[in-house]
Design an enzyme around this catalytic site. Sequence first.
Site, PDB file in Angstrom:
ATOM      1  N   ASN A  47       0.852  -1.184   0.000  1.00  0.00           N
ATOM      2  CA  ASN A  47       0.000   0.000   0.000  1.00  0.00           C
ATOM      3  C   ASN A  47       0.892   1.239   0.000  1.00  0.00           C
ATOM      4  O   ASN A  47       2.128   1.140   0.061  1.00  0.00           O
ATOM      5  CB  ASN A  47      -0.990  -0.020   1.176  1.00  0.00           C
ATOM      6  CG  ASN A  47      -0.300   0.012   2.536  1.00  0.00           C
ATOM      7  OD1 ASN A  47       0.747   0.623   2.729  1.00  0.00           O
ATOM      8  ND2 ASN A  47      -0.898  -0.667   3.512  1.00  0.00           N
ATOM      9  N   GLU A  79       3.349   1.580   3.028  1.00  0.00           N
ATOM     10  CA  GLU A  79       4.408   0.573   2.973  1.00  0.00           C
ATOM     11  C   GLU A  79       5.410   0.889   1.872  1.00  0.00           C
ATOM     12  O   GLU A  79       6.630   0.771   2.061  1.00  0.00           O
ATOM     13  CB  GLU A  79       3.791  -0.804   2.735  1.00  0.00           C
ATOM     14  CG  GLU A  79       2.964  -1.320   3.899  1.00  0.00           C
ATOM     15  CD  GLU A  79       2.068  -2.495   3.515  1.00  0.00           C
ATOM     16  OE1 GLU A  79       1.507  -3.124   4.436  1.00  0.00           O
ATOM     17  OE2 GLU A  79       1.922  -2.773   2.307  1.00  0.00           O
ATOM     18  N   ASP A 122      -6.158  -8.296   0.221  1.00  0.00           N
ATOM     19  CA  ASP A 122      -6.068  -9.728  -0.071  1.00  0.00           C
ATOM     20  C   ASP A 122      -6.846 -10.070  -1.331  1.00  0.00           C
ATOM     21  O   ASP A 122      -6.400 -10.878  -2.155  1.00  0.00           O
ATOM     22  CB  ASP A 122      -6.613 -10.546   1.102  1.00  0.00           C
ATOM     23  CG  ASP A 122      -5.816 -10.352   2.375  1.00  0.00           C
ATOM     24  OD1 ASP A 122      -4.632  -9.991   2.285  1.00  0.00           O
ATOM     25  OD2 ASP A 122      -6.375 -10.560   3.459  1.00  0.00           O
TER      26      ASP A 122
END
Length: 515
Positions: free
Chosen positions: A203, A206, A278
Site C-alpha cells: 500500500n 508501505e 487480499d
Amino acid sequence: MVSGVDLVRRFRGLRALVVGDVMLDSYLEGTAARLCSEGPVPVVQKTGEERVPGGAANVAANLRALGADVVLLGLVGQDVAATLLRASLRDLGIDDRWLVEDEQVTTLHKMRILAAGQYVVRFDEGETRSCSPVGRRQLVAQLEAVFERCDLVVISDYGYGAASEELLGALWALRAARPCVLVVDSKNLHQFRHMAATVITPNYIEARLAAIPGAPYTGSVDVSEIEAIGRHLLEQIDAEYAAVTLAEQGACLVGRHHAAIHLPAHPVTHANDVGAGDSFASALALALAAGASVEEAGRIGIDAAGIAVAKRQTAIVHQQELLQRVSLRDHAAHTPSHPTVDMLADELDAQRVEGDVRRRIVFTNGVFDILHAGHIEFLRRAKELGDVLVVGVNSDRSTRLLKGKGRPINSERDRLALLAALEPVDYALLFDEETPSALIRRLRPDVHVKGGDYAGEDLPEAEAVREVGGTIQILPLIDGLSTSGVIDRIVSLARRSKRPSALSTEEGTAIEVGS
C-alpha cells in the site's frame, strides 16, 4: 484478444500456493445501551459471533472463492484458535493439512468487538516468530512437496515469521528451476529483494517507507509522487512490477521497463477495507496465471477490491461476483469481450478433446430480454447436459423481427454482457438471423437445447442439427415465468398508478403487451 470475462473464467482449476502468516479473525457483535459502572466504557450486549480466516488464510479463501485449487502453507499452534481456523478453512473447501503445527508457537488471532457496527476494541494474540527448528524444516519440506503442482504463488507476509529466510531460499531455488507467477504482499518488502517477484503489492504507506526510509509523511496520499516511489522500490527490490494500492484512489502500476499506469478504483459509499488488499492480490495473481497482461490483471484486481470494500468484515470475493463486475466493465469500455463465430468455432474444436476425454458441446439460443429465474434454471439444466455451454443471443434486429415493435427492452450489448457473466454460460455470442441454423452449422454442437413444448422436428433449425450430427433436447419451461409475463405485470402496475399504459423504448415505439 482474450476478454476479461474469459480470463476470470480461466481461474477455475488453477492451482495456487499461498505462503505466509495465517490468522483467525473473530468478530463479536452487540449493542451498547449504557456505560459500565466499573469504568467509563460501554457495556456491549452480545448479539452475534463470527470466525473467519484472516491474513494469509484470507488470501487462500479469496483464491478458493475465485475458483482456484489452493494449498495453504503457514504456522499454527496447538490451541483453540488453530482448531477454529482449521474448521473455517475446511468449510470453505481449503485443505488444512499443509499447515505446520508447532508446539512452540501460538496461533495468530485478531478478535474485534463491535457495538452497533462500530469498533469498540481489537484484541490480538498469538506468536509464531518462536517457531522451532523442526517446525521451520517442516515448512520447507511442505513447500518442496507441493510446489511442482502449483501454477502461481502468493506470499502474504505480516512479519510474524512464517516467511523465513530458509523458506524464501527454498522458494527461490524452486522457481529458478520452474518459473511461475509470484505475487508478494509484505510489510517488509526488503526481505524479498532477491526473490525475482512478478509483482509486489504494497500500500502507499508501505511503499513510501520502503522506498524512502525516514522521509516525512503528512498522512495524505500524493498521487504525483507514486511513480517515483515505485521506481525507487524497483531499484531496491528484484520485481518486474510494483502495484502500489491507494485505497479509494485505486492503484498505480509501475513497471521496471514500462510507463506508470493509474488504475482508478470503483466508488463505494461506505467502504470497509478489511481484507480488500487480499482480494486485490488474489485476483491479480490468478489473472496473471490465466494469461492476462499486467495492466489487465491490475484492473481485474481493482474490480475484486471494489467488491470487497463494499462488504462487511473480512471480505471474500466470489468468481461469479467478479465475472459480473468484469463483464460490465468490458461492456462500458466497449471492449470486444465476446468471441466472433469463427474464433469460437476454432476454440470449440480445440476443446472437443482434452487428452483422452471427449467433451460435449451444448448450444442454446434466445432473446433473453429481461432475465428472470426461469432463464437461470433453464441455462443451469442445459449446462448439465454436457461440458461446455454456448448461448446464441438474438441481435436487436432479429429480435424485432421475432417479437415486433418495442422489443427488445434491453440492448444486445446489455443482454450479451449479462449472459456472459452467468455461471453456467461458458460462451455467449450474437447472431443476426431469425433462426440459429447458420450458427449451429458453424459451431457443430453435440446437443441443441430448446425450452418449451416443441416437438424436435418442428424446430426451424432441426435440419442444421441433423447435418452436424447433434441431438435436440427439449426442456420444459417453469410455469408462470416469462419475459412477456414480466412486461404484462409492469404495464399493469403502470396502469394502476395512472401512468401511460404503454412503455416506450429509446426510439419511442410502444411495447405490445404479450409480445
